[in-house]
Design an enzyme around this catalytic site. Structure first.
Site, PDB file in Angstrom:
ATOM      1  N   ASP A 233      38.944  42.815  32.668  1.00  0.00           N
ATOM      2  CA  ASP A 233      38.087  41.795  33.612  1.00  0.00           C
ATOM      3  C   ASP A 233      39.002  40.740  34.348  1.00  0.00           C
ATOM      4  O   ASP A 233      39.785  40.080  33.826  1.00  0.00           O
ATOM      5  CB  ASP A 233      37.176  41.161  32.508  1.00  0.00           C
ATOM      6  CG  ASP A 233      36.186  40.183  33.645  1.00  0.00           C
ATOM      7  OD1 ASP A 233      35.440  41.072  34.247  1.00  0.00           O
ATOM      8  OD2 ASP A 233      36.148  38.999  33.484  1.00  0.00           O
ATOM      9  N   GLU A 294      40.302  45.542  36.726  1.00  0.00           N
ATOM     10  CA  GLU A 294      39.377  45.181  37.769  1.00  0.00           C
ATOM     11  C   GLU A 294      39.819  44.066  38.781  1.00  0.00           C
ATOM     12  O   GLU A 294      40.073  42.844  38.433  1.00  0.00           O
ATOM     13  CB  GLU A 294      38.149  44.182  37.036  1.00  0.00           C
ATOM     14  CG  GLU A 294      37.033  44.147  37.924  1.00  0.00           C
ATOM     15  CD  GLU A 294      36.266  42.760  37.972  1.00  0.00           C
ATOM     16  OE1 GLU A 294      35.345  42.450  38.599  1.00  0.00           O
ATOM     17  OE2 GLU A 294      36.821  41.932  37.084  1.00  0.00           O
TER      18      GLU A 294
HETATM   19  C1  NOJ Z   1      33.840  40.206  36.371  1.00  0.00           C
HETATM   20  C2  NOJ Z   1      32.563  40.855  36.096  1.00  0.00           C
HETATM   21  O1  NOJ Z   1      32.346  42.219  36.432  1.00  0.00           O
HETATM   22  C3  NOJ Z   1      31.686  40.042  36.415  1.00  0.00           C
HETATM   23  O2  NOJ Z   1      30.409  40.502  35.892  1.00  0.00           O
HETATM   24  C4  NOJ Z   1      31.752  38.554  35.604  1.00  0.00           C
HETATM   25  O3  NOJ Z   1      30.823  37.839  36.224  1.00  0.00           O
HETATM   26  C5  NOJ Z   1      33.167  38.089  36.192  1.00  0.00           C
HETATM   27  N1  NOJ Z   1      34.144  39.087  36.040  1.00  0.00           N
HETATM   28  C6  NOJ Z   1      33.512  36.984  35.381  1.00  0.00           C
HETATM   29  O4  NOJ Z   1      33.932  37.539  34.005  1.00  0.00           O
END
Ligand code: NOJ
Length: 567
Positions: A233, A294
């Site tokens: 993440d 991500e």
């Molecule tokens: C990316 C995640 O996909 C999202 O859902 C989340 O709110 C943020 N990161 C913060 O962790």
């Protein structure tokens, strides 16, 4: 991957993106590694909304386990499970209290182990989410930090700073939270802590060796329990400029302005040391495991994350944000294929996830519409739902024909639309409050899945689901679509079944010129994918139709796609 670039230049009049690729990537991932992820199809499960086995209105691990045969039948190679850890669920689980356990609403550690074992038994891999940028404010470390004094080792795991102004009443700098509002919150003794997301998600301090060691151990913990991969993440954050300067650059990291390592808290060069450390742990585990980033970074920076000793893959959000339009689609694909090839990785493709408007609705809005604000601002009749679904199906067939791996988001195989008209009183996403009600947030793509045609919950579970489902979900349910010729579910199943035979034999792609507004390419197997972005029906290439998004007996109509085996 030879020759396709020049073929693209010869056959197309559209400009190829020419921004330079990084040159400091001398090694490559070994192309002959026995890796499943290079062309795997990964199905994203958002646990709260997938299937509710214990009847509390919230999805759970037993629910996921019970539907594994469905996923096997769908034909995916792996599942990625969004955070399943104990959490107050202020941000849908991306606010973790304990990285080594399961939220009791989702089940137990034993359930997680059983789920991993069952998935393996069905020949599917399991990827889990790791959230390293921040914890929940209810994490024992943060509770200890609040209880401890400024300057203590407990506070040093997070980013506590003194404020500005005579009495420290101003935040330490002007950084903003992604969900809206300032990025700092003050605690009773006067210090401020950084939270780049919600104020209940304090950022960890990655200069602290204790933080680094803790996550090393978390990776090992889950590898020992058999997981096959990690989705990291906010992989473009972690480290921060230690001088904490005010922000001057736009924080829109996918804007045309390239964001460089000058940004004080996104995409900084020093985060790569951390990634290398994680990679060594994965490499040492002796199994074929992977991690996917991500990373919302500009295209020219993305390959840095894919160096041979870093991530195996990164999400390719450039493709996701590309409008339904020929030249843009060509450029996004062209760029991503080149970037991945330059570092020996394979591209990843994704059209929907738990953070964005579902693509069946996104493609139904006129190009240029801000789909984050449109659910509030309207007008409602901008949405052409039929065109959206048509294009979504074509985009999916296009995506599944491309070299590399594809990430599907639960429910897209049913053609589910965004539930953009959820009433404000049910909204749960912190974006709604933090944006001052300027954006409804991401709940519209998180509405619990319909498995059967009947209310009350369309087979999601025995109780009222945590978010209300619209009436249309019955007709879109698995029960309604299974075996129905032409249904979106059957199209996905057919495409996934044919994909391994026709689209995975190698990683080459050669562009074909079949006319303006037609995107066409040949894969190494000889199979051809054709997508018609134009307004008129076009002739199909000669050969055998493998899969199509619609009836192609009279040619390929607008917003349709087909795979053909020339014969
Ligand atoms: C990316 C995640 O996909 C999202 O859902 C989340 O709110 C943020 N990161 C913060 O962790």
């Amino acid at each position: 991957m030879t020759g396709w670039r020049s073929a693209a230049n010869r056959l197309h009049t559209v400009p190829v993106t020419d921004a330079p690729l990084p040159t400091n990537t001398p090694e490559t991932h070994a192309g002959d590694e026995p890796t499943w992820w290079r062309h795997g199809v990964v199905y994203q499960v958002y646990p709260r909304s997938f299937a509710d086995a214990n009847g509390d209105g919230i999805g759970d691990l037993e629910g996921i386990r019970s539907r594994l045969p469905y996923l096997r039948e769908l034909g995916v190679d792996a599942i990625w499970i969004c955070p399943w850890y104990p959490s107050p669920l202020n941000d849908g689980g991306y606010d973790v209290v304990d990285y080594r356990d399961i939220d009791p609403r989702f089940g137990t550690l034993a359930d997680a182990e059983a789920l991993i074992a069952d998935a393996h038994g069905l020949d599917m891999r399991v990827v889990i989410d790791i959230v390293p940028n921040h914890t929940s404010s209810e994490h024992p470390w943060f509770r200890a930090a609040l209880a401890a004094a400024p300057g203590s080792p407990e506070r040093a795991r997070y980013i506590f700073r003194e404020g500005k102004g005579e009495n420290g009443e101003e935040p330490p700098n002007n950084w903003l939270a992604v969900f809206g509002g300032p990025g700092w919150r003050r605690v009773p003794d006067g210090q401020w802590y950084l939270h780049l997301f919600d104020s209940t998600q304090p950022d960890l301090d990655w200069t602290n060796e204790e933080v680094r060691a803790e996550f090393d151990d978390i990776f090992r913990y889950w590898l020992d329990r058999g997981v096959d991969g990690f989705r990291i993440d906010v992989a473009h954050s972690l480290t921060k400029d230690q001088t904490f300067p005010d922000l001057e650059l736009s924080d829109d990291i996918l804007s045309s302005e390239p964001v460089t390592a000058r940004h004080p808290h996104w995409d900084r060069d020093d985060l790569h040391d951390i990634v290398r450390r994680w990679r060594r742990i994965l490499d040492d585990c002796g199994r074929d495991v992977m991690m996917v980033a991500e990373a919302w970074v500009s295209p020219e920076r993305l390959p840095l994350y894919l160096r041979p000793d870093e991530y195996h893959q990164s999400f390719n959000f450039g493709f996701l944000v590309t409008p339904w339009e020929h030249d843009s689609a060509f450029a996004a694909i062209d760029r991503a294929v080149r970037e991945a090839a330059a570092v020996g990785s394979t591209p990843t493709w994704t059209l929907s996830n738990h953070d964005v408007m579902r693509h069946a609705s996104r493609y139904g809005l006129p190009i240029g519409t801000n789909w984050r604000t449109w659910p509030l601002t309207g007008p409602a009749d901008l949405l052409d739902a039929q065109a959206g679904l048509r294009r979504a199906r074509a985009a999916t067939l296009l995506m599944l024909a491309l070299p590399g791996s594809a990430y599907l988001y639960q429910g897209e195989e049913l053609g589910l639309p965004e539930v953009w008209d959820l009433p404000p009183e049910v909204l749960d996403d912190p974006v709604w409050e933090n944006s001052g009600h300027a954006q409804k947030g991401r709940d519209g793509c998180r509405v619990p899945l319909p498995w059967t045609v009947d209310r009350p919950s369309f087979g999601f579970g025995d109780a009222e689901p945590w978010l209300p489902q619209p009436d249309s979900f019955g007709g879109l349910s698995v029960e309604a679509q299974r075996g129905a010729p032409g249904s979106t579910l059957e199209m996905y199943r057919a495409a996934l079944a044919e994909r391994s035979a026709h689209m995975c034999s190698d990683e080459t792609l050669a562009w074909l010129d079949l006319g303006d507004d037609v995107l066409a390419f040949r894969r190494g197997s000889g199979a051809v994918c054709v997508v018609n972005f134009g307004p008129t029906t076009i002739e199909l290439p000669a050969g055998q139709v493998i899969v199509a998004t619609t009836d192609v007996s009279d040619g390929l109509p607008t917003d349709a796609a087909v795979w053909v085996l020339p014969g």
